[in-house]
Design a protein around this motif. Structure first.
Motif, PDB file in Angstrom:
ATOM      1  N   GLY A 118      10.316-118.474  25.895  1.00 35.18           N
ATOM      2  CA  GLY A 118      10.888-117.448  25.848  1.00 35.18           C
ATOM      3  C   GLY A 118      10.863-116.761  24.143  1.00 35.18           C
ATOM      4  O   GLY A 118      10.880-115.500  23.962  1.00 35.18           O
ATOM      5  N   LEU A 171      11.343-129.643  30.317  1.00 34.76           N
ATOM      6  CA  LEU A 171      11.219-128.179  30.906  1.00 34.76           C
ATOM      7  C   LEU A 171      12.263-127.358  30.492  1.00 34.76           C
ATOM      8  O   LEU A 171      11.710-126.039  29.952  1.00 34.76           O
ATOM      9  CB  LEU A 171      11.262-128.090  32.448  1.00 34.76           C
ATOM     10  CG  LEU A 171      10.538-129.108  33.347  1.00 34.76           C
ATOM     11  CD1 LEU A 171      10.875-128.905  34.898  1.00 34.76           C
ATOM     12  CD2 LEU A 171       9.132-128.629  33.249  1.00 34.76           C
ATOM     13  N   ASP A 172      13.459-127.562  30.009  1.00 36.49           N
ATOM     14  CA  ASP A 172      14.230-126.532  29.295  1.00 36.49           C
ATOM     15  C   ASP A 172      13.869-126.289  27.949  1.00 36.49           C
ATOM     16  O   ASP A 172      13.929-125.007  27.334  1.00 36.49           O
ATOM     17  CB  ASP A 172      15.624-127.245  29.367  1.00 36.49           C
ATOM     18  CG  ASP A 172      16.416-127.113  30.569  1.00 36.49           C
ATOM     19  OD1 ASP A 172      15.845-126.205  31.509  1.00 36.49           O
ATOM     20  OD2 ASP A 172      17.473-127.601  30.869  1.00 36.49           O
ATOM     21  N   THR A 175      10.584-126.756  26.896  1.00 37.60           N
ATOM     22  CA  THR A 175       9.445-125.825  26.921  1.00 37.60           C
ATOM     23  C   THR A 175       9.725-124.250  27.184  1.00 37.60           C
ATOM     24  O   THR A 175       9.247-123.461  26.657  1.00 37.60           O
ATOM     25  CB  THR A 175       8.439-126.540  27.957  1.00 37.60           C
ATOM     26  OG1 THR A 175       8.301-127.535  27.651  1.00 37.60           O
ATOM     27  CG2 THR A 175       7.079-125.718  27.965  1.00 37.60           C
ATOM     28  N   LYS A 176      10.668-124.217  28.222  1.00 35.60           N
ATOM     29  CA  LYS A 176      11.030-122.733  28.485  1.00 35.60           C
ATOM     30  C   LYS A 176      11.813-122.058  27.247  1.00 35.60           C
ATOM     31  O   LYS A 176      11.503-120.929  27.105  1.00 35.60           O
ATOM     32  CB  LYS A 176      12.318-122.866  29.733  1.00 35.60           C
ATOM     33  CG  LYS A 176      11.437-123.065  31.022  1.00 35.60           C
ATOM     34  CD  LYS A 176      12.448-122.976  32.027  1.00 35.60           C
ATOM     35  CE  LYS A 176      13.406-123.981  32.070  1.00 35.60           C
ATOM     36  NZ  LYS A 176      14.367-123.929  33.423  1.00 35.60           N
ATOM     37  N   MET A 216       4.086-127.798  31.635  1.00 37.73           N
ATOM     38  CA  MET A 216       5.056-127.650  32.773  1.00 37.73           C
ATOM     39  C   MET A 216       4.524-127.871  33.935  1.00 37.73           C
ATOM     40  O   MET A 216       4.848-128.737  34.740  1.00 37.73           O
ATOM     41  CB  MET A 216       5.931-126.352  32.610  1.00 37.73           C
ATOM     42  CG  MET A 216       6.807-126.385  31.357  1.00 37.73           C
ATOM     43  SD  MET A 216       8.083-125.178  31.528  1.00 37.73           S
ATOM     44  CE  MET A 216       7.086-123.604  31.913  1.00 37.73           C
TER      45      MET A 216
END
Length: 156
Positions: free
Chosen positions: A60, A52-53, A55-56, A105
């Motif tokens: 961004g 998840l990190d 992908t974030k 996600m």
């Protein structure tokens, strides 16, 4: 005349289909378990936050790049005479990385949550596993290809 960005549309959809097919062919089992080695809850503690990190971070950077390019398009157009249409295809690729990343996600969390509530079920099938892998790798690939394409187009 093709729509501006058509090459980006075709590339991103084709890339997704190819990645899904490759992952589908490489996956042997009919159903899969999230937790490595059968250690209950291990995926949620270790790998899920990392996925998840990452992908974030990609989301961004991709969103920021689109906003920056669109926001500075007046300056680019005034100084070089180029319109934003010339960046349509690479921008679409970057935008598709956002869409694929959000879907990745969402499906990853939903499927893991269902797996945790029903660990004995064979709910996480080869189809769902390969689809989720395809979304994740397509998000990363569309971001990298779109960004490189954007750099090449911007420096022409």
């Amino acid at each position: 005349m093709l729509l501006p960005g058509f090459a980006g549309i075709a590339t991103s959809v084709g890339l997704f289909a190819i990645v899904w097919l490759v992952v589908w062919l490489k996956t042997n089992s009919a159903s899969l378990h999230f937790d490595p080695g059968g250690a209950e809850g291990e995926f949620g503690k270790g790998l899920l936050p990392i996925y998840l990190d990452i992908t974030k971070l990609i989301l961004g950077i991709a969103a920021g790049s689109i906003v920056l390019l669109v926001g500075s398009s007046n300056l680019v157009q005034q100084s070089s005479g180029r319109s934003l249409k010339s960046f349509a295809s690479p921008m679409f690729m970057v935008a598709m990385s956002i869409i694929y990343g959000v879907l990745f996600m969402t499906f990853l969390v939903i499927r893991y949550e269902h797996y945790r509530h029903n660990p004995a079920s064979n709910w996480h099938t080869r189809f769902k596993y390969s689809g989720n892998q395809a979304l994740g790798f397509s998000a990363l690939s569309c971001f990298c290809i779109g960004y490189a394409w954007l750099v090449v187009d911007a420096t022409k």
